[in-house]
Enzyme design. Structure first.
Site, PDB file in Angstrom:
ATOM      1  N   ASP A  85      -0.658   0.214   0.709  1.00 13.61           N
ATOM      2  CA  ASP A  85       0.781   0.498   0.093  1.00 13.61           C
ATOM      3  C   ASP A  85       0.745   0.877  -1.270  1.00 13.61           C
ATOM      4  O   ASP A  85       0.785   0.216  -2.169  1.00 13.61           O
ATOM      5  CB  ASP A  85       1.572  -1.139  -0.154  1.00 13.61           C
ATOM      6  CG  ASP A  85       2.831  -1.042  -0.270  1.00 13.61           C
ATOM      7  OD1 ASP A  85       3.542   0.063  -0.407  1.00 13.61           O
ATOM      8  OD2 ASP A  85       3.422  -2.238  -0.794  1.00 13.61           O
ATOM      9  N   ILE A  86       0.391   2.257  -1.273  1.00 14.00           N
ATOM     10  CA  ILE A  86      -0.155   2.982  -2.529  1.00 14.00           C
ATOM     11  C   ILE A  86       1.422   3.496  -3.329  1.00 14.00           C
ATOM     12  O   ILE A  86       2.119   4.151  -2.628  1.00 14.00           O
ATOM     13  CB  ILE A  86      -1.104   3.972  -2.235  1.00 14.00           C
ATOM     14  CG1 ILE A  86      -2.292   3.336  -1.657  1.00 14.00           C
ATOM     15  CG2 ILE A  86      -1.623   4.517  -3.879  1.00 14.00           C
ATOM     16  CD1 ILE A  86      -3.006   2.077  -2.218  1.00 14.00           C
ATOM     17  N   GLU A  87       1.484   2.793  -4.483  1.00 12.13           N
ATOM     18  CA  GLU A  87       3.072   3.182  -4.896  1.00 12.13           C
ATOM     19  C   GLU A  87       2.732   3.927  -6.504  1.00 12.13           C
ATOM     20  O   GLU A  87       1.673   3.315  -7.068  1.00 12.13           O
ATOM     21  CB  GLU A  87       3.983   2.133  -4.996  1.00 12.13           C
ATOM     22  CG  GLU A  87       4.171   1.342  -3.363  1.00 12.13           C
ATOM     23  CD  GLU A  87       5.148   0.460  -3.605  1.00 12.13           C
ATOM     24  OE1 GLU A  87       5.775   0.213  -4.667  1.00 12.13           O
ATOM     25  OE2 GLU A  87       5.003  -0.558  -2.674  1.00 12.13           O
ATOM     26  N   GLY A  88       3.848   4.362  -7.007  1.00  7.34           N
ATOM     27  CA  GLY A  88       3.904   4.429  -8.735  1.00  7.34           C
ATOM     28  C   GLY A  88       3.162   5.755  -8.939  1.00  7.34           C
ATOM     29  O   GLY A  88       2.700   6.712  -8.045  1.00  7.34           O
ATOM     30  N   ARG A 139       0.465   7.204  -9.995  1.00  7.14           N
ATOM     31  CA  ARG A 139      -1.007   7.198 -10.267  1.00  7.14           C
ATOM     32  C   ARG A 139      -1.842   8.185  -9.536  1.00  7.14           C
ATOM     33  O   ARG A 139      -1.113   9.157  -8.738  1.00  7.14           O
ATOM     34  CB  ARG A 139      -1.151   5.708  -9.717  1.00  7.14           C
ATOM     35  CG  ARG A 139      -1.063   5.418  -8.363  1.00  7.14           C
ATOM     36  CD  ARG A 139      -1.454   4.111  -7.680  1.00  7.14           C
ATOM     37  NE  ARG A 139      -0.463   2.970  -8.170  1.00  7.14           N
ATOM     38  CZ  ARG A 139      -0.460   2.169  -9.053  1.00  7.14           C
ATOM     39  NH1 ARG A 139      -1.737   1.886  -9.471  1.00  7.14           N
ATOM     40  NH2 ARG A 139       0.450   1.267  -9.349  1.00  7.14           N
TER      41      ARG A 139
END
Length: 315
Positions: free
Chosen positions: A154-157, A159
Site C-alpha cells: 500500500d505505497i502512497e504519497g 515519495r
C-alpha cells in the site's frame, strides 16, 4: 460496452436475487483492512471477532508503517497492541482466522515514514517480512514470528518509486519455501507511479484498485468514471492477477458508494474474468451501520450470483 453498463445500472437494482447462492464462493470475496482507525481502534472489534463475523474472506492487518533505508521497522495496529508484544497477542487470533479459511495479510506503507534505498535494501526488508510476518520462525530475542498469508503493498504519497520491483521479486523468491500471496493496492491512475514497475514483474496475485477519493474514477452519483477505470485496470494488469474493487465504507468520504448502488455495480464488475471481489477501507467504518456495509453486500459479491442473473436473461 457503454450500453451494457447503462442496461446493468437500469435493471439490476430491480432484480430479485436468489437467496440460495452461497456467499462463501471460492471465486470472490470481501477483503477488509483491520487495525488502523485512529483512536477508535477498540470499537472495530478484535481480529478474532472480525473473522468470527463471517463477512470476510481476507483480513489485512494495517500496517507496517516504517521500513527501509536503515530505519528500524515498526508497525501501527492502533490501540490493539504495540511493538513486539503484538506478535504474541495476535498469533492465536491469526490462527483462529486461518482455521476459518480466512487469509490474513499484512499491509506495508500508507502515509508514514518508509522508502527503499537500493536493491540490497529491498532484500533486507524482504528478509524482515519473511522472518517476522510470514515464516512463523523464531525471532531472536522476540519469540515466535507470525505466519501470515501474504503482504499488501500500500505505497502512497509523494515519495520515491524505486526498488519496489526488487522488493516484490525478493519476496517472491521465498515462495519456494511457503505459499503466500502478494497484493498491490494502487490508485486509479494508470500507470500507478509508485507500483507500476512492481506490477509488471507479474508476481502480484491480486491488484486492489482504490476507486475513491479521486474525481477521475470515483462514484459521484454516476458510476461511469468508476466503470471505465475498472475496465482499463482489468485489461492492464498481468493475466495471472485478479482485481479487487477498492472501496471506502464511511459515508462521509469522497467516492462512497451506497450499498444498494454497489450491488448493482457488482453485476457489471463480475463480467470481468479476473474479478476478485471488493476490498474495504476499513473494518471500523464497515460496522458502524446495522447491518454492516459488508453484510448488506455480501450475498451479491460472489460470481455465483451473476450466473444466477444471466440465466434469467436480463442482459
Amino acid at each position: 460496452m457503454a450500453s451494457l453498463k447503462q442496461a446493468l445500472m437500469l435493471f439490476f437494482p430491480l432484480l430479485a436475487f436468489s437467496s440460495t447462492v452461497s456467499s462463501n464462493s471460492e471465486d470472490a470475496g470481501i477483503a477488509v483492512y483491520w487495525g488502523q482507525n485512529m483512536e477508535e481502534g477498540v470499537k472495530e472489534g478484535t481480529l478474532q471477532e472480525t473473522c468470527q463475523s463471517g463477512s470476510y474472506k481476507y483480513v489485512t492487518l494495517a500496517s507496517l508503517t516504517v521500513f527501509g533505508c536503515n530505519r528500524t521497522p515498526s508497525w501501527d495496529f492502533d490501540s490493539h497492541c504495540s511493538g513486539w508484544d503484538c506478535l504474541t497477542e495476535l498469533a492465536p487470533e491469526v490462527e483462529f482466522c486461518q482455521n476459518q479459511d480466512i487469509l490474513v495479510f499484512l499491509s506495508i506503507g500508507g502515509m508514514d515514514d518508509y522508502s527503499l534505498c537500493s536493491p540490497e535494501d529491498a532484500k533486507e526488508v524482504a528478509n524482515f517480512l519473511w522472518q517476522v510476518f510470514l515464516s512463523g520462525q523464531q525471532i531472536p530475542d522476540h519469540g515466535q514470528g507470525l505466519a501470515l498469508n501474504g503482504i499488501v503493498f500500500d505505497i502512497e504519497g509523494k515519495r520515491s518509486n524505486l526498488y519496489y520491483d526488487n522488493l516484490v521479486t525478493e519476496l517472491n523468491a521465498f515462495r519456494t519455501q511457503k505459499q503466500f500471496y502478494l497484493t498491490a493496492a494502487t490508485g486509479c491512475t494508470i500507470p500507478d507511479y509508485l507500483l507500476d514497475k512492481a506490477i509488471k514483474t507479474g508476481y502480484f496475485d491480486f491488484i486492489s484498485v482504490k476507486l475513491y477519493e479521486n474525481s477521475t474514477c470515483q462514484f459521484d452519483g454516476s458510476a461511469n468514471n468508476l466503470l471505465n477505470s475498472w475496465d482499463i485496470w482489468t485489461r492492464y494488469v498481468p493475466s495471472n492477477a485478479k482485481v479487487f474493487l477498492g472501496i471506502i465504507t464511511n459515508p462521509s468520504d469522497n467516492g462512497y458508494i451506497p450499498p444498494e448502488i454497489l450491488i448493482s455495480i457488482l453485476q457489471y464488475l463480475k463480467l470481468s474474468p479476473n474479478y476478485a471481489g471488493i476490498n474495504e477501507w476499513n473494518r471500523y467504518s464497515d460496522v458502524q451501520s446495522n447491518p454492516s456495509y459488508s453484510d448488506q453486500v455480501l450475498p451479491y459479491v460472489s460470481k455465483n450470483v451473476l450466473r444466477y442473473v444471466t440465466e434469467k436473461s436480463w442482459l
